[in-house]
Design an enzyme around this catalytic site. Structure first.
Site, short mmCIF file in Angstrom:
data_model
loop_
_atom_site.label_atom_id
_atom_site.label_comp_id
_atom_site.label_asym_id
_atom_site.label_seq_id
_atom_site.Cartn_x
_atom_site.Cartn_y
_atom_site.Cartn_z
N MET A 1 3.37 -42.35 90.57
CA MET A 1 3.18 -41.07 91.26
C MET A 1 3.54 -41.23 92.74
O MET A 1 3.23 -42.25 93.36
CB MET A 1 1.72 -40.62 91.15
N ASP A 42 0.29 -37.13 76.32
CA ASP A 42 -0.23 -37.91 77.45
C ASP A 42 -1.26 -37.11 78.24
O ASP A 42 -0.94 -36.17 78.93
CB ASP A 42 0.97 -38.28 78.36
N HIS A 85 6.17 -43.85 83.34
CA HIS A 85 6.15 -42.38 83.40
C HIS A 85 6.34 -42.00 84.86
O HIS A 85 5.40 -42.14 85.66
CB HIS A 85 4.80 -41.90 82.84
N MET A 135 2.87 -33.54 78.41
CA MET A 135 1.65 -33.68 79.20
C MET A 135 0.58 -32.77 78.62
O MET A 135 0.79 -31.56 78.50
CB MET A 135 1.91 -33.27 80.66
N MET A 148 6.30 -39.71 87.62
CA MET A 148 5.85 -38.42 88.13
C MET A 148 6.23 -38.37 89.62
O MET A 148 5.37 -38.45 90.52
CB MET A 148 4.33 -38.25 87.94
N HIS A 152 1.49 -48.14 79.32
CA HIS A 152 1.96 -46.93 80.02
C HIS A 152 1.64 -47.09 81.51
O HIS A 152 0.48 -47.28 81.88
CB HIS A 152 1.25 -45.70 79.44
N ASP A 191 1.76 -45.25 85.05
CA ASP A 191 1.89 -43.93 85.67
C ASP A 191 2.32 -44.07 87.12
O ASP A 191 1.56 -44.56 87.95
CB ASP A 191 0.55 -43.17 85.59
N SER A 210 -2.85 -46.29 79.29
CA SER A 210 -2.33 -46.01 80.63
C SER A 210 -3.13 -46.82 81.65
O SER A 210 -4.34 -46.67 81.75
CB SER A 210 -2.47 -44.53 80.97
C1 DX5 Z 1 -1.74 -38.27 84.23
C2 DX5 Z 1 -1.03 -39.45 83.55
C3 DX5 Z 1 -1.69 -39.84 82.26
C4 DX5 Z 1 -3.14 -40.23 82.44
C5 DX5 Z 1 -3.79 -40.39 81.11
O1 DX5 Z 1 -0.91 -37.72 85.22
O2 DX5 Z 1 0.31 -39.14 83.26
O3 DX5 Z 1 -0.96 -40.92 81.68
O4 DX5 Z 1 -3.21 -41.45 83.15
O5 DX5 Z 1 -5.12 -40.72 81.37
P1 DX5 Z 1 -6.32 -40.04 80.56
O6 DX5 Z 1 -6.18 -40.56 79.15
O7 DX5 Z 1 -7.54 -40.53 81.26
O8 DX5 Z 1 -6.12 -38.55 80.64
ZN ZN Z 2 1.35 -40.73 82.04
#
Ligand code: DX5
Ligand code: ZN
Length: 230
Positions: A37, A175, A66, A137, A68, A33, A35, A8
């Site tokens: 947000m 994840d 992903h 998650m 979010m 990956h 992320d 990620s």
């Molecule tokens: C959190 C993300 C994850 C996160 C994983 O909201 O969806 O993908 O970045 O990172 P680690 O492995 O550090 O928990």
């Molecule tokens: Zn993620």
């Protein structure tokens, strides 16, 4: 075939994102990956289609976005156009999930449904057959570097059983909070794709960290195949 690793970029050094991605690609990452947000669905703001397009330009690996975000269906096409090969949306953010998953597939990307730790698997009952993958998650979404919630491993094992029992080819992605200390238990739960951020990009050498994770998973798959206790 054991679980694959999806680093990620949330925990990557954004001042040298291209080099960081090439490092984990060299280390054996199966996909990248991203992320996304929006500061509404989760209390953090990160990247969007522009960074996704930049990731697309530096790697041949599948780009796994992903989302979010609130109203994920409004933005899914922008991420696919930017180069996303996989797009996951949160069941908690979309009252029209069945339509959204079909829409993502129609764009030519793999459609995933993401569940927060407190969301029961039952929400999948009406959509499991139209989802290419399920993202479980294992931390509360919004930040990297958190501790894995062990109860989610039970959830992953239950989903594994459900998918296998129905003879579906839905992939299972976990994840959050995965590192070399817990990766055996994570692999044993039966997941197919492991997202890891801080354990990889938070290390001094992301390439080596990816290599170690990939090698450990191969070893565990080998042991599982030959029936040895893992
Ligand atoms: C959190 C993300 C994850 C996160 C994983 O909201 O969806 O993908 O970045 O990172 P680690 O492995 O550090 O928990
Ligand atoms: Zn993620």
């Amino acid at each position: 075939m054991g679980a694959v690793v999806a680093p990620s970029i949330l925990s990557a050094d954004f001042s040298r994102l291209g080099a960081e991605i090439k490092d984990v690609e060299a280390g054996g990452a199966a996909m990248i990956h991203v992320d996304v947000m929006d500061g509404h669905f989760v209390p953090n703001l990160t990247v969007g289609p522009a960074v996704t397009a930049a990731v697309r330009r530096v790697t041949q690996l599948p780009v796994d976005c992903h989302l979010m975000i609130a109203e994920p269906a409004r933005y899914a096409a922008a991420f696919v156009e930017a180069g996303a090969d996989l797009v996951s949306v949160h069941v908690e953010a979309d009252p029209h999930l069945h339509r959204t998953l079909g829409f993502i597939r129609g764009l030519g990307a793999k459609a995933g449904v993401a569940l927060n730790p407190s969301t029961p698997l039952l929400v999948l009952r009406e959509v499991l057959e139209v989802a290419d993958f399920v993202l479980l998650m294992s931390v509360n979404p919004g930040f990297g570097g958190q501790t894995l919630i062990p109860a989610v491993l039970r959830k992953a094992a239950e989903l594994r059983e459900w998918v296998d029992r129905e003879g579906l080819d839905t992939r299972i992605q976990i994840d959050g909070g995965v590192d070399l200390d817990n990766i055996e238990r994570v692999a044993a739960s039966g997941v197919d794709m492991i997202v890891s951020g801080s354990a990889i990009f938070g290390s001094a050498d992301p390439r080596a960290a990816t290599e170690r994770m990939v090698a450990r998973l191969a070893e565990l798959a080998e042991k599982a195949e030959h029936g040895q206790e893992i």
